[in-house]
Design an enzyme around this catalytic site. Structure first.
Site, mmCIF file in Angstrom:
data_model
loop_
_atom_site.group_PDB
_atom_site.id
_atom_site.type_symbol
_atom_site.label_atom_id
_atom_site.label_comp_id
_atom_site.label_asym_id
_atom_site.label_seq_id
_atom_site.Cartn_x
_atom_site.Cartn_y
_atom_site.Cartn_z
ATOM 1 N N GLY A 192 0.831 -1.199 0.000
ATOM 2 C CA GLY A 192 0.000 0.000 0.000
ATOM 3 C C GLY A 192 0.862 1.244 0.000
ATOM 4 C CD GLU A 193 3.953 2.660 3.114
ATOM 5 O OE1 GLU A 193 4.890 3.166 2.448
ATOM 6 O OE2 GLU A 193 4.144 2.048 4.176
ATOM 7 N N GLY A 194 0.686 3.699 -1.767
ATOM 8 C CA GLY A 194 0.941 4.223 -3.100
ATOM 9 C C GLY A 194 2.256 3.766 -3.684
#
Length: 335
Positions: free
Chosen positions: A302-304
């Site tokens: 995640g987190e981009g």
């Protein structure tokens, strides 16, 4: 700046928002065919260059400014024991992003993206959707508009990511409500749930779906979603209004915009998917949406991170498109 007043507005937006510039795409394709390589030999890199040309309206598309947005939210569904970590971790990770210590910070630095992290009322989690709707329409609209307001209209490309303890459960719930099938097929281990944790996730989602049957696509966002999911939707719509191409991150980010796709698939025409997550629901979701991710690196952070990593591939595609010599430039005959 885009400002939504009702969720119902979203349904008709595709008829008014900008579309891809097909003459510019054709001009970019002619350039691709003239470059010093066999036609099609760069595969999807060529497709990405044409995609960028069509959305930028420039047959020589460039990325001078890349914006990366990470939205963070907390979820009432965590009361059902669906995550092995406490919700305090969301705020702690936001602080880590702001201090430059997370993976997304390193990827943004290397791939040339300006990172902003938007924490969405972390002290006030959404409601537990097994007991009632996760958000009111007003709360959903607030998050949508906050997401839209975060988009820099001068950006040449936007990458999107998220952080939120419990949001892999939210994502599986959204997908199951929108696309059907067995709940278990959409559920993975998220941040590290054991077998009992996975069973709790499946049970919570099944009870939530039973409590809220027959939801319209945008109702799923309010009833089962979270603030970061709504903010991602708002950012996607604002980017479309500004003709900014978007790179989505993995399962959670793609699931966040699934309500837009289900409402009108044209709303995601300007979006690429950065990577395919190890979360089992992501491949199923991409298949349902007819999408292929740029990267497949067994990631699930995640987190981009997957979106910004894919930004490097997009930059490479444009470097070849703009920088390679044509056969005429190179004096190569017989092409």
């Amino acid at each position: 700046m885009m400002q939504l007043e009702t969720l119902a507005q979203i349904v008709g937006l595709a008829d008014t928002l900008p579309v891809a510039d097909e003459p510019t795409r054709a001009a970019a394709a002619r350039r691709q065919d003239s470059l010093t390589k066999p036609p099609g030999s760069l595969g999807r890199l060529e497709e990405i260059a044409l995609f960028m040309a069509a959305w930028q309206g420039n047959d020589r598309p460039r990325i001078a400014k890349a914006q990366a947005l990470v939205f963070a939210g907390n979820h009432g569904i965590c009361a059902q024991g669906v995550n092995p970590f406490p919700q305090e971790v969301t705020a702690q990770m936001v602080a880590n992003f702001e201090a430059g210590g997370a993976a997304i910070n390193q990827f943004c630095r290397v791939n040339g993206a300006d990172l902003s992290v938007i924490a969405l009322d972390l002290e006030r989690p959404t409601a537990d959707f097994t007991a009632g709707p996760a958000m009111t329409d007003a709360e959903t609209l607030d998050a949508l508009n906050r997401g839209a307001a975060a988009v820099d209209p001068q950006a040449d490309i936007l990458t999107l990511g998220e952080m939120g303890i419990g949001n892999s459960t939210i994502s599986a719930a959204l997908c199951a409500a929108l696309f059907g099938g067995e709940v278990a097929d959409w559920v993975g281990r998220g941040t590290g749930s054991d077998d009992d944790g996975v069973r709790r996730k499946i049970d919570a989602i099944a009870r939530g779906l039973a409590r809220h049957p027959g939801l319209a696509p945008l109702e799923t966002l309010s009833t089962l979603g979270g603030r970061e999911q709504a903010a991602i939707c708002g950012a996607v719509l604002a980017a479309r209004a500004a003709r900014i191409p978007v790179i989505l991150d993995g399962f959670i980010c793609t699931a966040a915009v699934a309500p837009l796709f289900a409402a009108d698939r044209r709303l995601l025409d300007h979006c690429l998917v950065g990577h395919v997550s190890v979360e089992p629901g992501h491949r199923k979701l991409l298949s349902a949406m007819g999408r292929t991710a740029i990267l497949d690196f067994d990631m699930r952070l995640g987190e981009g991170t997957g979106a910004v990593l894919a930004l490097g591939v997009v930059r490479s595609a444009l470097a070849c498109h703009n920088g390679m010599a044509t056969f005429a430039d190179a004096g190569i005959s017989g092409a």
